[in-house]
Design a protein around this motif. Sequence first.
Motif, PDB file in Angstrom:
ATOM      1  N   ARG A   1       0.835  -1.213   0.000  1.00  0.00           N
ATOM      2  CA  ARG A   1       0.000   0.000   0.000  1.00  0.00           C
ATOM      3  C   ARG A   1       0.862   1.253   0.000  1.00  0.00           C
ATOM      4  O   ARG A   1       0.565   2.224  -0.697  1.00  0.00           O
ATOM      5  N   ARG A   2       1.942   1.244   0.771  1.00  0.00           N
ATOM      6  CA  ARG A   2       2.831   2.406   0.824  1.00  0.00           C
ATOM      7  C   ARG A   2       3.454   2.646  -0.555  1.00  0.00           C
ATOM      8  O   ARG A   2       3.518   3.778  -1.025  1.00  0.00           O
ATOM      9  N   ARG A   3       3.881   1.581  -1.229  1.00  0.00           N
ATOM     10  CA  ARG A   3       4.484   1.724  -2.559  1.00  0.00           C
ATOM     11  C   ARG A   3       3.450   2.231  -3.567  1.00  0.00           C
ATOM     12  O   ARG A   3       3.759   3.094  -4.397  1.00  0.00           O
ATOM     13  N   LEU A   4       2.229   1.720  -3.502  1.00  0.00           N
ATOM     14  CA  LEU A   4       1.175   2.205  -4.404  1.00  0.00           C
ATOM     15  C   LEU A   4       0.898   3.685  -4.172  1.00  0.00           C
ATOM     16  O   LEU A   4       0.695   4.446  -5.128  1.00  0.00           O
ATOM     17  N   GLU A   5       0.892   4.114  -2.918  1.00  0.00           N
ATOM     18  CA  GLU A   5       0.674   5.530  -2.615  1.00  0.00           C
ATOM     19  C   GLU A   5       1.837   6.376  -3.113  1.00  0.00           C
ATOM     20  O   GLU A   5       1.635   7.483  -3.618  1.00  0.00           O
ATOM     21  N   GLN A   6       3.063   5.872  -3.011  1.00  0.00           N
ATOM     22  CA  GLN A   6       4.214   6.607  -3.518  1.00  0.00           C
ATOM     23  C   GLN A   6       4.152   6.760  -5.032  1.00  0.00           C
ATOM     24  O   GLN A   6       4.409   7.847  -5.565  1.00  0.00           O
TER      25      GLN A   6
ATOM     26  N   SER B   1       1.431   6.576  -7.012  1.00  0.00           N
ATOM     27  CA  SER B   1       0.333   7.453  -7.418  1.00  0.00           C
ATOM     28  C   SER B   1       0.639   8.906  -7.062  1.00  0.00           C
ATOM     29  O   SER B   1       0.302   9.822  -7.833  1.00  0.00           O
ATOM     30  N   GLY B   2       1.297   9.152  -5.949  1.00  0.00           N
ATOM     31  CA  GLY B   2       1.700  10.512  -5.597  1.00  0.00           C
ATOM     32  C   GLY B   2       2.699  11.072  -6.585  1.00  0.00           C
ATOM     33  O   GLY B   2       2.629  12.241  -6.971  1.00  0.00           O
ATOM     34  N   GLY B   3       3.644  10.245  -7.010  1.00  0.00           N
ATOM     35  CA  GLY B   3       4.623  10.685  -8.009  1.00  0.00           C
ATOM     36  C   GLY B   3       3.971  11.016  -9.335  1.00  0.00           C
ATOM     37  O   GLY B   3       4.330  12.008  -9.984  1.00  0.00           O
ATOM     38  N   VAL B   4       3.016  10.204  -9.746  1.00  0.00           N
ATOM     39  CA  VAL B   4       2.305  10.466 -10.999  1.00  0.00           C
ATOM     40  C   VAL B   4       1.545  11.782 -10.905  1.00  0.00           C
ATOM     41  O   VAL B   4       1.586  12.611 -11.828  1.00  0.00           O
TER      42      VAL B   4
ATOM     43  N   LEU C   1       2.193  15.110 -13.166  1.00  0.00           N
ATOM     44  CA  LEU C   1       1.113  15.741 -13.940  1.00  0.00           C
ATOM     45  C   LEU C   1       0.946  17.210 -13.556  1.00  0.00           C
ATOM     46  O   LEU C   1       0.703  18.065 -14.430  1.00  0.00           O
ATOM     47  N   GLY C   2       1.086  17.514 -12.280  1.00  0.00           N
ATOM     48  CA  GLY C   2       1.006  18.913 -11.839  1.00  0.00           C
ATOM     49  C   GLY C   2       2.130  19.751 -12.411  1.00  0.00           C
ATOM     50  O   GLY C   2       1.926  20.888 -12.850  1.00  0.00           O
ATOM     51  N   ILE C   3       3.342  19.197 -12.434  1.00  0.00           N
ATOM     52  CA  ILE C   3       4.483  19.916 -13.008  1.00  0.00           C
ATOM     53  C   ILE C   3       4.260  20.142 -14.498  1.00  0.00           C
ATOM     54  O   ILE C   3       4.512  21.227 -15.021  1.00  0.00           O
ATOM     55  N   ARG C   4       3.759  19.120 -15.177  1.00  0.00           N
ATOM     56  CA  ARG C   4       3.491  19.257 -16.615  1.00  0.00           C
ATOM     57  C   ARG C   4       2.467  20.353 -16.877  1.00  0.00           C
ATOM     58  O   ARG C   4       2.624  21.153 -17.800  1.00  0.00           O
ATOM     59  N   MET C   5       1.408  20.391 -16.072  1.00  0.00           N
ATOM     60  CA  MET C   5       0.392  21.431 -16.261  1.00  0.00           C
ATOM     61  C   MET C   5       0.958  22.803 -15.981  1.00  0.00           C
ATOM     62  O   MET C   5       0.630  23.774 -16.673  1.00  0.00           O
ATOM     63  N   ALA C   6       1.832  22.933 -14.971  1.00  0.00           N
ATOM     64  CA  ALA C   6       2.431  24.228 -14.646  1.00  0.00           C
ATOM     65  C   ALA C   6       3.350  24.697 -15.758  1.00  0.00           C
ATOM     66  O   ALA C   6       3.398  25.900 -16.068  1.00  0.00           O
TER      67      ALA C   6
END
Length: 58
Positions: free
Chosen positions: A36-41, A43-46, A50-55
């Motif tokens: 679960r921790r790895r999945l959260e990491q 998904s958080g990275g993705v 995506l936020g950086i790309r939009m900025a």
Amino acid sequence: MIGLAALWAVFEVGYYGLYVWFVGRLQHVISRAAVRRRLEQVSGGVLLLLGIRMAVEG
């Protein structure tokens, strides 16, 4: 059109049914803390990328 809509509905029900069955079979693996921790990491990275790309684009 009605026939195609019915075919699409059958396809979707089958697809989501298989998805639910597969996740149910992997529940004991997914519920482990390390997984679960790895999945959260991941998904958080993705979301961060995506936020950086939009900025950068906007």
